[in-house]
Design a protein around this motif. Structure first.
Motif, PDB file in Angstrom:
ATOM      1  N   UNK A 159      60.857  19.228  44.681  1.00  0.00           N
ATOM      2  CA  UNK A 159      59.079  19.142  44.618  1.00  0.00           C
ATOM      3  C   UNK A 159      59.295  19.839  42.696  1.00  0.00           C
ATOM      4  N   UNK A 160      60.073  21.002  42.733  1.00  0.00           N
ATOM      5  CA  UNK A 160      59.845  21.700  42.022  1.00  0.00           C
ATOM      6  C   UNK A 160      60.258  20.945  40.463  1.00  0.00           C
ATOM      7  N   UNK A 161      60.729  20.044  40.280  1.00  0.00           N
ATOM      8  CA  UNK A 161      61.353  18.967  38.984  1.00  0.00           C
ATOM      9  C   UNK A 161      59.906  18.449  39.699  1.00  0.00           C
ATOM     10  N   UNK A 162      59.584  18.116  39.794  1.00  0.00           N
ATOM     11  CA  UNK A 162      58.563  16.572  40.257  1.00  0.00           C
ATOM     12  C   UNK A 162      57.041  17.711  39.343  1.00  0.00           C
ATOM     13  N   UNK A 163      56.918  18.774  40.054  1.00  0.00           N
ATOM     14  CA  UNK A 163      55.853  20.083  39.343  1.00  0.00           C
ATOM     15  C   UNK A 163      56.171  20.076  37.618  1.00  0.00           C
ATOM     16  N   UNK A 164      57.700  20.156  37.315  1.00  0.00           N
ATOM     17  CA  UNK A 164      57.608  20.326  36.018  1.00  0.00           C
ATOM     18  C   UNK A 164      57.303  19.157  35.103  1.00  0.00           C
ATOM     19  N   UNK A 165      57.707  17.866  36.213  1.00  0.00           N
ATOM     20  CA  UNK A 165      57.560  16.507  35.074  1.00  0.00           C
ATOM     21  C   UNK A 165      58.831  16.496  35.023  1.00  0.00           C
ATOM     22  N   UNK A 166      59.540  16.928  35.769  1.00  0.00           N
ATOM     23  CA  UNK A 166      61.262  16.712  34.915  1.00  0.00           C
ATOM     24  C   UNK A 166      61.901  15.469  35.853  1.00  0.00           C
ATOM     25  N   UNK A 167      60.796  15.179  37.219  1.00  0.00           N
ATOM     26  CA  UNK A 167      61.613  14.230  38.260  1.00  0.00           C
ATOM     27  C   UNK A 167      61.595  12.833  37.545  1.00  0.00           C
ATOM     28  N   UNK A 168      60.825  12.326  37.200  1.00  0.00           N
ATOM     29  CA  UNK A 168      60.685  10.694  36.973  1.00  0.00           C
ATOM     30  C   UNK A 168      61.571  10.059  35.928  1.00  0.00           C
ATOM     31  N   UNK A 169      61.303  10.956  34.872  1.00  0.00           N
ATOM     32  CA  UNK A 169      62.194  10.970  33.611  1.00  0.00           C
ATOM     33  C   UNK A 169      63.985  10.803  34.148  1.00  0.00           C
ATOM     34  N   UNK A 170      64.238  11.820  35.194  1.00  0.00           N
ATOM     35  CA  UNK A 170      65.309  11.055  35.318  1.00  0.00           C
ATOM     36  C   UNK A 170      65.818   9.942  36.199  1.00  0.00           C
ATOM     37  N   UNK A 171      64.964   9.245  36.453  1.00  0.00           N
ATOM     38  CA  UNK A 171      64.929   9.031  37.808  1.00  0.00           C
ATOM     39  C   UNK A 171      64.574   7.138  36.419  1.00  0.00           C
ATOM     40  N   UNK A 172      63.729   7.028  35.282  1.00  0.00           N
ATOM     41  CA  UNK A 172      63.538   6.077  34.382  1.00  0.00           C
ATOM     42  C   UNK A 172      64.936   5.788  33.532  1.00  0.00           C
ATOM     43  N   UNK A 173      65.061   7.318  32.860  1.00  0.00           N
ATOM     44  CA  UNK A 173      66.918   7.480  32.735  1.00  0.00           C
ATOM     45  C   UNK A 173      67.557   6.868  33.333  1.00  0.00           C
ATOM     46  N   UNK A 174      67.709   6.287  34.674  1.00  0.00           N
ATOM     47  CA  UNK A 174      68.913   5.674  35.267  1.00  0.00           C
ATOM     48  C   UNK A 174      68.296   4.059  35.930  1.00  0.00           C
ATOM     49  N   UNK A 175      67.539   3.283  35.624  1.00  0.00           N
ATOM     50  CA  UNK A 175      65.851   2.348  35.573  1.00  0.00           C
ATOM     51  C   UNK A 175      67.393   2.218  34.071  1.00  0.00           C
ATOM     52  N   UNK A 176      66.376   2.734  33.019  1.00  0.00           N
ATOM     53  CA  UNK A 176      67.061   2.120  31.504  1.00  0.00           C
ATOM     54  C   UNK A 176      68.427   1.812  31.093  1.00  0.00           C
ATOM     55  N   UNK A 177      69.629   2.423  31.963  1.00  0.00           N
ATOM     56  CA  UNK A 177      70.747   2.697  31.944  1.00  0.00           C
ATOM     57  C   UNK A 177      71.215   1.185  32.783  1.00  0.00           C
ATOM     58  N   UNK A 178      71.182   1.277  34.092  1.00  0.00           N
ATOM     59  CA  UNK A 178      71.263   0.012  34.840  1.00  0.00           C
ATOM     60  C   UNK A 178      70.377  -0.674  34.030  1.00  0.00           C
ATOM     61  N   UNK A 179      69.577  -1.080  33.454  1.00  0.00           N
ATOM     62  CA  UNK A 179      68.711  -2.359  33.013  1.00  0.00           C
ATOM     63  C   UNK A 179      69.556  -2.631  31.093  1.00  0.00           C
ATOM     64  N   UNK A 180      70.569  -2.049  30.997  1.00  0.00           N
ATOM     65  CA  UNK A 180      71.613  -2.070  30.321  1.00  0.00           C
ATOM     66  C   UNK A 180      72.520  -2.395  29.977  1.00  0.00           C
ATOM     67  N   UNK A 181      72.645  -1.851  31.764  1.00  0.00           N
ATOM     68  CA  UNK A 181      73.951  -2.334  31.199  1.00  0.00           C
ATOM     69  C   UNK A 181      73.831  -4.045  32.200  1.00  0.00           C
ATOM     70  N   UNK A 182      72.873  -4.486  32.275  1.00  0.00           N
ATOM     71  CA  UNK A 182      72.750  -6.205  33.119  1.00  0.00           C
ATOM     72  C   UNK A 182      72.432  -6.665  31.742  1.00  0.00           C
ATOM     73  N   UNK A 183      72.080  -6.267  30.509  1.00  0.00           N
ATOM     74  CA  UNK A 183      71.788  -6.811  29.584  1.00  0.00           C
ATOM     75  C   UNK A 183      72.911  -7.588  28.998  1.00  0.00           C
ATOM     76  N   UNK A 184      74.152  -6.520  29.596  1.00  0.00           N
ATOM     77  CA  UNK A 184      75.766  -6.691  28.529  1.00  0.00           C
ATOM     78  C   UNK A 184      76.361  -8.044  29.562  1.00  0.00           C
ATOM     79  N   UNK A 185      75.636  -7.700  30.501  1.00  0.00           N
ATOM     80  CA  UNK A 185      76.841  -8.922  31.774  1.00  0.00           C
ATOM     81  C   UNK A 185      76.856 -10.087  31.163  1.00  0.00           C
TER      82      UNK A 185
END
Ligand SMILES: N[C@@H](CCC(=O)N[C@@H](CS)C(=O)NCC(=O)O)C(=O)O
Ligand code: FES
Length: 158
Positions: free
Chosen positions: A132-158
């Motif tokens: 909850x603290x990470x979310x309040x500090x605006x840091x949670x969604x960027x972490x999730x987003x980073x993971x999605x970006x990583x996955x979508x990049x991986x898909x691109x190269x498959x």
């Protein structure tokens, strides 16, 4: 449209309440409340060491919540991701035959055997309060987003 969807046009990265929980008939609690997806179907059923099973689960899923069905801190953590429209994997430790072995493994990995234990992008981020603290500090969604970006990049190269 949310900013992260806008940033990733055409991707199906953020889904909530995928059908799998219902199809598999698992995670009755999560499915009934319409939150998250299933308790891992393989977790606790293989001969692989709990730590390795946990490693596999956290590298396969951007958000993993190790939880207990009876725990309201856990419910709050699930609600946080649900409200952010972020899909997450829930492992209900009290539904696993060897749940306490998984708690022991989580202790080795994170220093606590309490629930919830929450991992984002393969990294332990803390319990309910920390998350909850990470979310309040605006840091949670960027972490999730980073993971999605990583996955979508991986898909691109498959
Ligand atoms: N501040 C921690 C509190 C965690 C905590 O105390 N969890 C309790 C349940 S609410 C627990 O895991 N007790 C031991 C157990 O269930 O095995 C958090 O926010 O996650
Ligand atoms: S809030 Fe009571 S068990 Fe987690």
């Amino acid at each position: 449209m949310s900013w992260w969807r806008a940033a990733l046009p055409g991707t199906q990265l953020i889904r909530r309440g995928s059908g799998s929980a219902r199809q598999l008939g698992q995670a009755a609690g999560a499915a009934a409340s319409g939150m998250g997806n299933s308790t891992s179907s393989s977790l606790g059923k293989s001969a692989t060491a709990p730590v390795n099973q946990i490693q596999e689960t956290i590298s396969d899923n951007c958000v993993v919540i190790f939880s207990k069905t009876s725990c309201s801190y856990c419910t709050m953590a699930k609600k946080l991701f649900h409200d952010m429209n972020v899909n997450y994997k829930v492992v209900e430790l009290d539904m696993l035959e060897h749940g306490s072995q998984f708690q022991d493994a989580l202790y080795k990995m994170t220093g606590e055997r309490t629930v919830p234990r929450i991992f984002v992008n393969g990294t332990f981020i803390g319990g309910a309060t920390d998350t909850h603290r990470l979310h309040k500090e605006g840091k949670l969604l960027p972490l999730v987003h980073q993971c999605y970006l990583k996955k979508s990049k991986r898909k691109e190269f498959q």
